[in-house]
Design a protein around this motif. Structure first.
Motif, PDB file in Angstrom:
ATOM      1  N   LYS A  45       0.839  -1.204   0.000  1.00 55.09           N
ATOM      2  CA  LYS A  45       0.000   0.000   0.000  1.00 55.09           C
ATOM      3  C   LYS A  45       0.873   1.254   0.000  1.00 55.09           C
ATOM      4  CE  LYS A  45      -3.774   2.262   2.480  1.00 55.09           C
ATOM      5  NZ  LYS A  45      -3.289   3.572   2.175  1.00 55.09           N
ATOM      6  N   LEU A  47       3.947   1.538  -1.111  1.00 50.06           N
ATOM      7  CA  LEU A  47       4.578   1.665  -2.428  1.00 50.06           C
ATOM      8  C   LEU A  47       3.590   2.187  -3.463  1.00 50.06           C
ATOM      9  CD1 LEU A  47       6.768  -1.562  -2.583  1.00 50.06           C
ATOM     10  CD2 LEU A  47       7.547   0.802  -2.453  1.00 50.06           C
ATOM     11  N   GLY A  48       2.360   1.718  -3.408  1.00 49.92           N
ATOM     12  CA  GLY A  48       1.336   2.213  -4.330  1.00 49.92           C
ATOM     13  C   GLY A  48       1.087   3.693  -4.130  1.00 49.92           C
ATOM     14  N   ASP A  49       1.006   4.115  -2.867  1.00 51.59           N
ATOM     15  CA  ASP A  49       0.817   5.541  -2.572  1.00 51.59           C
ATOM     16  C   ASP A  49       1.995   6.373  -3.092  1.00 51.59           C
ATOM     17  OD1 ASP A  49      -1.556   4.863  -1.346  1.00 51.59           O
ATOM     18  OD2 ASP A  49      -0.763   5.040   0.706  1.00 51.59           O
ATOM     19  N   LYS A  50       3.208   5.869  -2.901  1.00 46.34           N
ATOM     20  CA  LYS A  50       4.383   6.596  -3.387  1.00 46.34           C
ATOM     21  C   LYS A  50       4.395   6.676  -4.905  1.00 46.34           C
ATOM     22  CE  LYS A  50       7.567   5.919   0.435  1.00 46.34           C
ATOM     23  NZ  LYS A  50       8.890   5.428   0.843  1.00 46.34           N
ATOM     24  N   LEU A  51       4.002   5.609  -5.565  1.00 45.80           N
ATOM     25  CA  LEU A  51       3.970   5.629  -7.027  1.00 45.80           C
ATOM     26  C   LEU A  51       2.956   6.643  -7.547  1.00 45.80           C
ATOM     27  CD1 LEU A  51       4.287   1.876  -8.055  1.00 45.80           C
ATOM     28  CD2 LEU A  51       5.878   3.727  -8.524  1.00 45.80           C
ATOM     29  N   GLN A  52       1.858   6.797  -6.852  1.00 49.86           N
ATOM     30  CA  GLN A  52       0.857   7.777  -7.284  1.00 49.86           C
ATOM     31  C   GLN A  52       1.348   9.199  -7.079  1.00 49.86           C
ATOM     32  OE1 GLN A  52      -2.749   6.802  -5.208  1.00 49.86           O
ATOM     33  NE2 GLN A  52      -3.280   5.147  -6.615  1.00 49.86           N
ATOM     34  N   GLN A  53       2.246   9.398  -6.124  1.00 49.94           N
ATOM     35  CA  GLN A  53       2.749  10.738  -5.840  1.00 49.94           C
ATOM     36  C   GLN A  53       3.940  11.125  -6.712  1.00 49.94           C
ATOM     37  OE1 GLN A  53       3.662  10.697  -1.686  1.00 49.94           O
ATOM     38  NE2 GLN A  53       1.524  10.545  -1.044  1.00 49.94           N
ATOM     39  N   VAL A  54       4.504  10.185  -7.416  1.00 48.50           N
ATOM     40  CA  VAL A  54       5.685  10.466  -8.233  1.00 48.50           C
ATOM     41  C   VAL A  54       5.304  11.450  -9.334  1.00 48.50           C
ATOM     42  CG1 VAL A  54       7.327   9.447  -9.849  1.00 48.50           C
ATOM     43  CG2 VAL A  54       6.762   8.257  -7.744  1.00 48.50           C
ATOM     44  N   GLN A  55       6.144  12.452  -9.486  1.00 54.10           N
ATOM     45  CA  GLN A  55       5.913  13.448 -10.531  1.00 54.10           C
ATOM     46  C   GLN A  55       6.221  12.814 -11.887  1.00 54.10           C
ATOM     47  OE1 GLN A  55       4.720  16.520 -10.156  1.00 54.10           O
ATOM     48  NE2 GLN A  55       4.481  16.141  -7.971  1.00 54.10           N
ATOM     49  N   SER A  57       7.707  12.388 -15.595  1.00 54.28           N
ATOM     50  CA  SER A  57       9.052  12.661 -16.095  1.00 54.28           C
ATOM     51  C   SER A  57       9.104  14.032 -16.755  1.00 54.28           C
ATOM     52  CB  SER A  57       9.436  11.580 -17.105  1.00 54.28           C
ATOM     53  OG  SER A  57      10.670  11.895 -17.694  1.00 54.28           O
TER      54      SER A  57
END
Length: 71
Positions: A45, A47-55, A57
């Motif tokens: 969960k 990691l999923g949250d962090k992936l959604q927050q990634v800006q 490219s």
């Protein structure tokens, strides 16, 4: 016949003791696995949250690029 019954009862008591020990070990294993599953679920969960927050490219997509001058 009494000796036979006593031996049979002793055998059943030994089996019951063995089964109780086996059940306790299985319970410990299941408890540990459940704890690991909960921990892994939380990590997924996060990691999923962090992936959604990634800006996105900074490199423009192929559709946004202007064609090279030789076109």
């Amino acid at each position: 016949m009494t000796s036979y019954l006593e031996a049979r009862i002793e055998q059943l008591e030994n089996q019951l003791t063995f089964q109780d020990d086996s059940i306790a070990q299985l319970n410990d294993a299941v408890t540990n696995q459940q704890w690991q599953i909960e921990k892994l679920t939380q990590q997924i969960k996060l990691l999923g949250d962090k992936l959604q927050q990634v800006q996105p490219s900074q490199i423009a997509s192929q559709a946004e690029e202007t064609p090279p001058p030789h076109y």
